[in-house]
Design a protein around this motif. Structure first.
Motif, PDB file in Angstrom:
ATOM      1  N   ALA A   7       0.831  -1.203   0.000  1.00 24.25           N
ATOM      2  CA  ALA A   7       0.000   0.000   0.000  1.00 24.25           C
ATOM      3  C   ALA A   7       0.864   1.251   0.000  1.00 24.25           C
ATOM      4  O   ALA A   7       0.603   2.199  -0.737  1.00 24.25           O
ATOM      5  N   TYR A   8       1.933   1.232   0.805  1.00 21.55           N
ATOM      6  CA  TYR A   8       2.755   2.430   0.934  1.00 21.55           C
ATOM      7  C   TYR A   8       3.664   2.625  -0.266  1.00 21.55           C
ATOM      8  O   TYR A   8       3.932   3.753  -0.672  1.00 21.55           O
ATOM      9  N   VAL A   9       4.103   1.525  -0.856  1.00 20.70           N
ATOM     10  CA  VAL A   9       4.886   1.628  -2.085  1.00 20.70           C
ATOM     11  C   VAL A   9       4.010   2.218  -3.191  1.00 20.70           C
ATOM     12  O   VAL A   9       4.408   3.152  -3.905  1.00 20.70           O
ATOM     13  N   VAL A  10       2.798   1.705  -3.313  1.00 22.70           N
ATOM     14  CA  VAL A  10       1.873   2.206  -4.327  1.00 22.70           C
ATOM     15  C   VAL A  10       1.588   3.687  -4.088  1.00 22.70           C
ATOM     16  O   VAL A  10       1.675   4.510  -5.001  1.00 22.70           O
ATOM     17  N   LEU A  11       1.288   4.020  -2.847  1.00 20.46           N
ATOM     18  CA  LEU A  11       0.997   5.415  -2.517  1.00 20.46           C
ATOM     19  C   LEU A  11       2.154   6.325  -2.881  1.00 20.46           C
ATOM     20  O   LEU A  11       1.976   7.395  -3.466  1.00 20.46           O
ATOM     21  N   PHE A  12       3.363   5.883  -2.578  1.00 21.13           N
ATOM     22  CA  PHE A  12       4.546   6.686  -2.839  1.00 21.13           C
ATOM     23  C   PHE A  12       4.685   6.978  -4.339  1.00 21.13           C
ATOM     24  O   PHE A  12       4.771   8.137  -4.750  1.00 21.13           O
ATOM     25  N   PHE A  13       4.678   5.911  -5.154  1.00 21.15           N
ATOM     26  CA  PHE A  13       4.877   6.117  -6.589  1.00 21.15           C
ATOM     27  C   PHE A  13       3.709   6.867  -7.210  1.00 21.15           C
ATOM     28  O   PHE A  13       3.876   7.658  -8.132  1.00 21.15           O
ATOM     29  N   PHE A  14       2.547   6.622  -6.663  1.00 19.88           N
ATOM     30  CA  PHE A  14       1.371   7.311  -7.166  1.00 19.88           C
ATOM     31  C   PHE A  14       1.489   8.811  -6.917  1.00 19.88           C
ATOM     32  O   PHE A  14       1.195   9.623  -7.798  1.00 19.88           O
ATOM     33  N   LEU A  15       1.938   9.166  -5.725  1.00 18.15           N
ATOM     34  CA  LEU A  15       2.111  10.578  -5.390  1.00 18.15           C
ATOM     35  C   LEU A  15       3.179  11.211  -6.263  1.00 18.15           C
ATOM     36  O   LEU A  15       3.035  12.349  -6.721  1.00 18.15           O
ATOM     37  N   VAL A  16       4.254  10.474  -6.505  1.00 21.96           N
ATOM     38  CA  VAL A  16       5.326  11.009  -7.353  1.00 21.96           C
ATOM     39  C   VAL A  16       4.786  11.295  -8.751  1.00 21.96           C
ATOM     40  O   VAL A  16       4.969  12.397  -9.296  1.00 21.96           O
ATOM     41  N   LEU A  17       4.080  10.317  -9.333  1.00 28.56           N
ATOM     42  CA  LEU A  17       3.570  10.493 -10.696  1.00 28.56           C
ATOM     43  C   LEU A  17       2.513  11.592 -10.765  1.00 28.56           C
ATOM     44  O   LEU A  17       2.492  12.389 -11.705  1.00 28.56           O
ATOM     45  N   ASN A  18       1.648  11.645  -9.741  1.00 34.13           N
ATOM     46  CA  ASN A  18       0.642  12.710  -9.704  1.00 34.13           C
ATOM     47  C   ASN A  18       1.295  14.075  -9.569  1.00 34.13           C
ATOM     48  O   ASN A  18       0.875  15.048 -10.204  1.00 34.13           O
ATOM     49  N   GLY A  19       2.335  14.122  -8.752  1.00 34.98           N
ATOM     50  CA  GLY A  19       3.063  15.376  -8.579  1.00 34.98           C
ATOM     51  C   GLY A  19       3.685  15.835  -9.882  1.00 34.98           C
ATOM     52  O   GLY A  19       3.580  17.001 -10.261  1.00 34.98           O
ATOM     53  N   LEU A  20       4.303  14.878 -10.580  1.00 37.09           N
ATOM     54  CA  LEU A  20       4.901  15.197 -11.874  1.00 37.09           C
ATOM     55  C   LEU A  20       3.845  15.706 -12.842  1.00 37.09           C
ATOM     56  O   LEU A  20       4.054  16.675 -13.570  1.00 37.09           O
ATOM     57  N   SER A  21       2.712  15.034 -12.827  1.00 40.78           N
ATOM     58  CA  SER A  21       1.634  15.399 -13.728  1.00 40.78           C
ATOM     59  C   SER A  21       1.149  16.820 -13.438  1.00 40.78           C
ATOM     60  O   SER A  21       0.896  17.608 -14.350  1.00 40.78           O
TER      61      SER A  21
END
Lengths: 251, 310
Positions: free
Chosen positions: A21-35
């Protein structure tokens, strides 16, 4: 009903107990931030008719995050029960098979939806900082999230089905990834066939997630989405239920 | 409590159990014995509504396990082989989850969780992750879980497998004490356990029932029941010819060691010619240092019943 809630609680807590869950959250936040950074950068470079919402939801970062998240969320739902053998304790408790399928599906869907909450925060802060006009109307902001729910339930159901097929999480993730991306690329048929085959164009337009997002992020709500995705989700869940029963009876 | 009639289960090409019929009355502790692959687990899985049978009928507490599966399951506490548990949950949390899944809530749930934690002595690990528990604790957590909703019937598939002798003793005591309030069907390979805990034994082999009786009767029935051991210095006498004259003796096998004759005397079932052998020894002035009856065990009964064809 109480049983369903108990099952759902268990499924949800299982997400937050696992490091996934935390790995997914982390990468998701990174990609959303980039977006989001990309959206603001685009609007800063030159005058544009697009709102920040439009650019955000049509960037490559967004689509990568969106497509990769389903296999990771859903892969363990059924596979792990088969692998651990807990399917035996689970199904010998007084619970109905459909309650188990529903709870697993709902837990994945709720986790998926929770992943989008931070991005909503970005827009609210962006609007609050004074650039209200670049955000578009509030309906225009809400529409993509409604679409995310619709497309999300379909892909989550697809992932649950893949997970019901196998007791190996990796295999489940691969099946789910291939199906999700395969269906996503059907959109591209739209561009290739162009106007030469109106029928094919018409059919693929139902699953054209890129096109859906394009219109929803402009605030144009297409009613086909509200019929197609929920009914397909229901169909997938019925198949999942059948596969699940078949596998457990063969166990 | 359990009723099984002409139950048959076929896996692709293999018949796991065929035409199995038996009944377990309320309050019984029944031991389910059989070699590996005899169909014990399959029968238990059908009774717990986990597997459908190919044909036949099975019921728990008068509820058909196929047609009224939910009601049947509500009356059942089931401990599967190898005790599958969620490693990511804590013991107390797991018991609460399972309790509420089985329809308990509120005060009653809390009380039951406390009771079973006490009963199965898992209180000291209630805040530990299940993944970090030893085999013995896992087994007891599984048992606590099976007991949580006070089921009328407990089905335990090899509850003592993988435990050390102390833990086996604890679990055995626990099962015995549970027998006062619950009906229990348990499978195991440890035969002494069955002799100590069970009121009845069902031996199954190749999917069929070979015997169903109390442990004592089973032991009494078998051929090896009467063997008498005699160790004596018999001088110039040939003990075989003398002993074989005694009524009730079937055969005698002897061997010699340092001048002592060691005789293994097979006798007919339910006859005890030890007195006659003693008189013979006195008569012939044999020096006797051992005269004893070898007691047949359930192990002998098990071996005999399940190896009949070999």
């Amino acid at each position: 009903m109480r049983r369903l809630i108990t099952l759902l609680q268990r499924e949800l807590s299982a997400f937050y107990y696992s490091p996934i869950a935390y790995v997914v959250l982390f990468f998701f936040l990174v990609l959303n931030g980039l977006s989001f950074w990309f959206a603001i950068a685009v609007l800063n470079r030159a005058p544009s008719e697009n709102t920040v919402v439009q650019v955000f939801f049509n960037s490559a970062f967004f689509w990568i995050a969106y497509l990769l998240v389903f296999p990771v969320i859903t892969m363990r739902s059924f596979s792990e029960e088969f692998k651990l053998g807990t399917i035996e304790t689970l199904m010998t408790a007084p619970v109905r098979d459909w309650e188990v399928v529903a709870s697993k599906f709902l837990a994945c869907l709720i986790f998926y939806l929770s992943l989008w909450l931070p991005s909503l925060l970005y827009f609210l802060i962006f609007g609050w900082l004074g650039n209200r006009s670049a955000l578009g109307s509030s309906g225009q902001l809400l529409a993509p999230y409604i679409l995310l729910l619709m497309m999300g339930m379909f892909n989550v159901a697809l992932g649950c089905l893949a997970s019901a097929f196998t007791s190996n999480q990796i295999v489940a993730a691969m099946i789910s990834l291939v199906l999700t991306i395969g269906i996503f690329f059907l959109t591209l048929i739209n561009y290739v066939v162009n106007s030469s085959s109106p029928l094919l164009r018409e059919i693929t337009s139902y699953v054209a997630q890129l096109d859906h997002m394009d219109s929803f992020s402009r605030g144009v709500i297409d009613s086909r989405v509200f019929v197609f995705y929920p009914s397909m989700t229901f169909l997938l869940l019925v198949i999942t239920y059948q596969v699940f029963q078949y596998r457990r009876w063969r166990a | 409590m359990i009723k099984v009639e002409r139950l048959t289960k076929k896996y692709a090409g293999v018949t796991a159990i065929s035409n199995l019929s038996f009944e377990v009355a309320k309050g019984e502790i029944v031991g389910f014995l059989g070699p590996n692959g005899a169909g014990k687990s399959t029968t238990m899985r059908i009774l717990s509504s986990f597997l459908p049978a190919t044909s036949g009928f099975a019921s728990i507490a008068n509820y058909d396990v196929f047609k009224e599966s939910l009601k049947a399951r509500a009356h059942l506490g089931y401990l599967p082989e190898n005790v599958p548990l969620y490693g990511d949950m804590r013991v107390g949390e797991y018991l609460r989850y399972r309790g509420s899944l089985k329809g308990l809530h509120g005060k009653r749930l809390r009380r039951r969780v406390d009771t079973v934690k006490e009963l199965c002595s898992v209180k000291e690990v209630e805040n530990k992750l299940i993944a970090n528990l030893s085999k013995g604790y896992r087994q007891r957590v599984g048992l606590a879980e099976a007991l949580i909703h006070e089921p009328d019937l407990l089905i335990l598939d090899e509850p003592t497998i993988g435990l050390d002798p102390n833990q086996i003793r604890q679990v055995r005591e626990l099962i015995k004490s549970l027998g006062e309030r619950h009906t229990i069907l348990l499978s195991t390979h440890i035969l002494s356990e069955v002799e100590m805990t069970c009121t009845r034994v069902i031996i199954i082999n190749r999917g069929q029932i070979e015997a169903s009786d109390t442990p004592e009767n089973l032991v009494g029935q078998i051929r090896t029941s009467g063997t008498i051991r005699l160790e004596a210095i018999t001088g110039t006498d040939d003990p075989v010819s003398w002993i074989e004259k005694i009524p009730g003796v079937k055969s005698v096998i002897t061997s010699e060691e340092d001048g002592w004759r060691r005789c293994s005397i097979r006798v007919e079932a339910k006859s005890d010619p030890r007195e006659a052998i003693y008189r013979l020894a006195v008569d012939r002035q044999w020096v006797v240092r051992e005269l004893a009856q070898e007691r047949a065990t359930l192990e002998d009964a098990f071996v005999e019943l399940t190896h009949k064809d070999n």
